[in-house]
Each structure stands twice: as C-alpha cells, then as structure tokens.
Design a protein around this motif. Sequence first.
Motif, short mmCIF file in Angstrom:
data_model
loop_
_atom_site.label_atom_id
_atom_site.label_comp_id
_atom_site.label_asym_id
_atom_site.label_seq_id
_atom_site.Cartn_x
_atom_site.Cartn_y
_atom_site.Cartn_z
N VAL A 98 0.83 -1.21 0.00
CA VAL A 98 0.00 0.00 0.00
C VAL A 98 0.87 1.26 0.00
N SER A 99 1.94 1.27 0.80
CA SER A 99 2.78 2.46 0.86
C SER A 99 3.60 2.65 -0.41
N ALA A 100 3.71 1.63 -1.24
CA ALA A 100 4.38 1.79 -2.53
C ALA A 100 3.39 2.17 -3.63
N VAL A 101 2.22 1.57 -3.62
CA VAL A 101 1.25 1.79 -4.69
C VAL A 101 0.51 3.12 -4.53
N LEU A 102 0.15 3.47 -3.31
CA LEU A 102 -0.62 4.70 -3.08
C LEU A 102 0.10 5.95 -3.58
N VAL A 107 0.71 10.34 -7.48
CA VAL A 107 1.56 11.13 -8.36
C VAL A 107 1.13 10.99 -9.81
N GLY A 108 0.80 9.76 -10.21
CA GLY A 108 0.31 9.55 -11.58
C GLY A 108 -0.97 10.30 -11.85
N GLY A 109 -1.92 10.25 -10.93
CA GLY A 109 -3.18 10.97 -11.09
C GLY A 109 -2.98 12.47 -11.11
N LEU A 110 -2.11 12.96 -10.23
CA LEU A 110 -1.83 14.40 -10.17
C LEU A 110 -1.16 14.88 -11.45
N SER A 111 -0.21 14.09 -11.97
CA SER A 111 0.47 14.51 -13.20
C SER A 111 -0.50 14.48 -14.39
N GLN A 112 -1.41 13.53 -14.42
CA GLN A 112 -2.41 13.51 -15.49
C GLN A 112 -3.36 14.69 -15.36
N LEU A 113 -3.73 15.02 -14.14
CA LEU A 113 -4.61 16.16 -13.90
C LEU A 113 -3.93 17.46 -14.32
N LEU A 114 -2.67 17.62 -13.97
CA LEU A 114 -1.94 18.83 -14.34
C LEU A 114 -1.67 18.85 -15.84
#
Length: 120
Positions: A98-102, A107-114
């Motif tokens: 969980v601490s690796a995937v979360l 970060v992936g979602g944030l970079s796609q959003l940006l």
Amino acid sequence: MTQTLIALGQLAILWAIYQGSTWLAAFTGLPIPGNVLGIMLLFALLCLGVLKLKHVELAADFLLKHLVFFFVPIAVGLMEWGQVFHEYGLTLLLAIVVSAVLPLLAVGGLSQLLGKGRGA
C-alpha cells in the motif's frame, strides 16, 4: 601509494562535509538528519562547481563499490525478527504494498490532472 593518499584526502573531504552538515543540523535545529543535509550540500557544491567531481570521485567510487558491506549488519539484525515476520508478515507485506502503490497512483493521477490543464 599515491592513489591511496589521494583517496584518503578525498575521504577526508567527504568526512568534513558530513561532520559540518551534522553540526549544522544540530546547531540550527533543522528537522533534517545531518547525513541527508550532507548529501544535499555535496550535491550543491558539485553543481555550483565549488567542488569538482575529481576531488571526491576516487573515494566515492570506493565507498559505492563496497556499499553492500554497510548493509550486512542490518541483514544479520533482521534474523532476530523472525517471530515478528511470522506473526505479522501479511500485515507488513500489505503495508509495504500500500505504501508503494498509493504514492504511485497519487503522483500519476496528479500529473495527469496537471497535464490536462496544459492541453496535453
């Protein structure tokens, strides 16, 4: 003989940076460990050209080549934790996953959003 003296001199430079950064962290009360501050200081000195790579390269290469020896005590110490791993192994594994995937998903979602905001 001269290579050894050069390496010892370079090691002294690295040690001085470490000691100075440890002192700076303690003196200023920064919540950053001295060794982390030392790496940042070394990076800054190298980037600014104050310290050239050739001034620390031989000692740094030696330390990196033998880095595995610094982890032997940790591996030996883990052998005393067998019972803990046996009892809580699945919980620890879940926590690690969980601490690796979360953060990866965040970060992936944030970079796609940006990226959408830029029209990409």
